[in-house]
Design a protein around this motif. Structure first.
Motif, PDB file in Angstrom:
ATOM      1  N   UNK A  49       0.857  -1.192   0.000  1.00 39.89           N
ATOM      2  CA  UNK A  49       0.000   0.000   0.000  1.00 39.89           C
ATOM      3  C   UNK A  49       0.887   1.234   0.000  1.00 39.89           C
ATOM      4  N   UNK A  50       0.421   2.300  -0.619  1.00 43.16           N
ATOM      5  CA  UNK A  50       1.275   3.488  -0.757  1.00 43.16           C
ATOM      6  C   UNK A  50       1.781   4.064   0.553  1.00 43.16           C
ATOM      7  N   UNK A  51       0.999   3.967   1.626  1.00 45.49           N
ATOM      8  CA  UNK A  51       1.392   4.596   2.886  1.00 45.49           C
ATOM      9  C   UNK A  51       2.234   3.689   3.782  1.00 45.49           C
ATOM     10  N   UNK A  52       2.632   2.526   3.315  1.00 49.57           N
ATOM     11  CA  UNK A  52       3.375   1.581   4.144  1.00 49.57           C
ATOM     12  C   UNK A  52       4.617   2.154   4.802  1.00 49.57           C
ATOM     13  N   UNK A  53       5.401   2.888   4.052  1.00 51.98           N
ATOM     14  CA  UNK A  53       6.674   3.413   4.561  1.00 51.98           C
ATOM     15  C   UNK A  53       6.498   4.361   5.734  1.00 51.98           C
ATOM     16  N   UNK A  54       5.349   5.002   5.842  1.00 50.59           N
ATOM     17  CA  UNK A  54       5.181   5.965   6.938  1.00 50.59           C
ATOM     18  C   UNK A  54       5.129   5.271   8.301  1.00 50.59           C
ATOM     19  N   UNK A  55       5.032   3.950   8.319  1.00 51.13           N
ATOM     20  CA  UNK A  55       5.011   3.223   9.590  1.00 51.13           C
ATOM     21  C   UNK A  55       6.407   3.084  10.193  1.00 51.13           C
ATOM     22  N   UNK A  56       7.447   3.168   9.393  1.00 50.33           N
ATOM     23  CA  UNK A  56       8.813   2.974   9.899  1.00 50.33           C
ATOM     24  C   UNK A  56       9.145   3.914  11.059  1.00 50.33           C
ATOM     25  N   UNK A  57       8.929   5.205  10.938  1.00 52.15           N
ATOM     26  CA  UNK A  57       9.258   6.077  12.074  1.00 52.15           C
ATOM     27  C   UNK A  57       8.382   5.808  13.303  1.00 52.15           C
ATOM     28  N   UNK A  58       7.155   5.382  13.073  1.00 54.90           N
ATOM     29  CA  UNK A  58       6.272   5.035  14.196  1.00 54.90           C
ATOM     30  C   UNK A  58       6.868   3.849  14.957  1.00 54.90           C
ATOM     31  N   UNK A  59       7.263   2.828  14.236  1.00 55.64           N
ATOM     32  CA  UNK A  59       7.861   1.650  14.874  1.00 55.64           C
ATOM     33  C   UNK A  59       9.149   2.010  15.609  1.00 55.64           C
ATOM     34  N   UNK A  60       9.966   2.858  15.010  1.00 55.37           N
ATOM     35  CA  UNK A  60      11.217   3.261  15.650  1.00 55.37           C
ATOM     36  C   UNK A  60      10.941   4.032  16.941  1.00 55.37           C
ATOM     37  N   UNK A  61       9.931   4.898  16.941  1.00 56.32           N
ATOM     38  CA  UNK A  61       9.568   5.622  18.168  1.00 56.32           C
ATOM     39  C   UNK A  61       9.070   4.670  19.251  1.00 56.32           C
ATOM     40  N   UNK A  62       8.556   3.524  18.835  1.00 54.09           N
ATOM     41  CA  UNK A  62       8.070   2.525  19.792  1.00 54.09           C
ATOM     42  C   UNK A  62       9.211   1.638  20.309  1.00 54.09           C
ATOM     43  N   UNK A  83      11.439  -0.129  18.265  1.00 57.64           N
ATOM     44  CA  UNK A  83      11.801  -1.200  17.343  1.00 57.64           C
ATOM     45  C   UNK A  83      12.934  -0.730  16.444  1.00 57.64           C
ATOM     46  N   UNK A  84      13.776  -1.671  16.026  1.00 60.09           N
ATOM     47  CA  UNK A  84      14.900  -1.367  15.143  1.00 60.09           C
ATOM     48  C   UNK A  84      14.732  -2.128  13.835  1.00 60.09           C
ATOM     49  N   UNK A  85      15.239  -1.535  12.745  1.00 58.80           N
ATOM     50  CA  UNK A  85      15.225  -2.238  11.459  1.00 58.80           C
ATOM     51  C   UNK A  85      15.991  -3.537  11.602  1.00 58.80           C
ATOM     52  N   UNK A  86      15.512  -4.542  10.889  1.00 59.30           N
ATOM     53  CA  UNK A  86      16.132  -5.860  10.963  1.00 59.30           C
ATOM     54  C   UNK A  86      16.224  -6.428   9.557  1.00 59.30           C
ATOM     55  N   UNK A  87      17.277  -6.075   8.853  1.00 59.25           N
ATOM     56  CA  UNK A  87      17.457  -6.590   7.502  1.00 59.25           C
ATOM     57  C   UNK A  87      16.616  -5.855   6.487  1.00 59.25           C
ATOM     58  N   UNK A  88      16.363  -6.540   5.392  1.00 59.98           N
ATOM     59  CA  UNK A  88      15.586  -5.964   4.302  1.00 59.98           C
ATOM     60  C   UNK A  88      15.009  -7.102   3.477  1.00 59.98           C
ATOM     61  N   UNK A  89      13.981  -6.787   2.731  1.00 58.87           N
ATOM     62  CA  UNK A  89      13.377  -7.743   1.809  1.00 58.87           C
ATOM     63  C   UNK A  89      13.545  -7.174   0.412  1.00 58.87           C
ATOM     64  N   UNK A  90      13.965  -8.011  -0.513  1.00 58.88           N
ATOM     65  CA  UNK A  90      14.127  -7.603  -1.894  1.00 58.88           C
ATOM     66  C   UNK A  90      13.163  -8.416  -2.742  1.00 58.88           C
ATOM     67  N   UNK A  91      12.637  -7.806  -3.775  1.00 55.76           N
ATOM     68  CA  UNK A  91      11.709  -8.518  -4.636  1.00 55.76           C
ATOM     69  C   UNK A  91      12.045  -8.266  -6.091  1.00 55.76           C
TER      70      UNK A  91
END
Length: 167
Positions: A131-144, A146-154
């Motif tokens: 979904x277009x707004x997916x990326x906006x969740x990253x800063x929310x998770x970080x404020x909670x 949570x840390x980035x853990x790897x990446x997914x490539x497609x």
């Protein structure tokens, strides 16, 4: 906020169907409604379980008792083979008319459920480009916390037949 009931599978499926045309998968095919209802029903049957395959399915209703937001989280084995578990979010859906902070309340319920389980090594929150707004969740998770853990490539399969090309 309350635990989902089996009768909620129809509404939860409708909400996922409503999101689908906005997703990058819209041209790939439709939501498989019977499958989606079965998958959600299985998660609801396992609601609150604390072992591999356990799930949490919580909903938020509006003043007319219509579900306007929900979360589905699941437990699986660490790295698919471990004895410890990880808790992963599967769906987090909040309609525009959901009460303020619905998504945060649902995420808090998911995290609390996961962290009460001594077998859960880690809690994972995710977003994708579905979904277009997916990326906006990253800063929310970080404020909670949570840390980035790897990446997914497609990479798209050039041989996939899009919905318009399917018989």
């Amino acid at each position: 906020m309350r635990p989902a009931r089996m009768t909620d599978t129809i509404r939860l499926t409708e909400m996922l169907e409503h999101q689908h045309p906005r997703s990058r998968f819209a041209d790939a095919g439709d939501v498989d409604v019977p499958y989606t209802r079965r998958m959600l029903a299985q998660a609801i049957q396992r609601n609150g379980n604390k072992h591999d395959g356990g799930a949490l399915v919580m909903v938020i209703e509006n003043d007319q008792n219509v579900i306007v937001a929900f979360v589905v989280g699941v437990l699986s084995r660490v790295y698919h083979i471990g004895t410890a578990l990880c808790a992963q979010d599967m769906f987090l859906v909040a309609e525009d008319n959901a009460p303020p902070l619905s998504a945060m309340r649902l995420l808090s319920a998911f995290i609390s459920w996961a962290e009460r389980n001594p077998r859960v090594l880690e809690v994972q929150l995710s977003h994708s480009d579905a979904l277009p707004e997916g990326e906006r969740m990253a800063p929310v998770y970080e404020r909670m916390g949570f840390a980035r853990s790897g990446a997914v490539f497609r990479r798209d399969n050039p041989n996939f037949r899009k919905k318009a090309e399917q018989p």
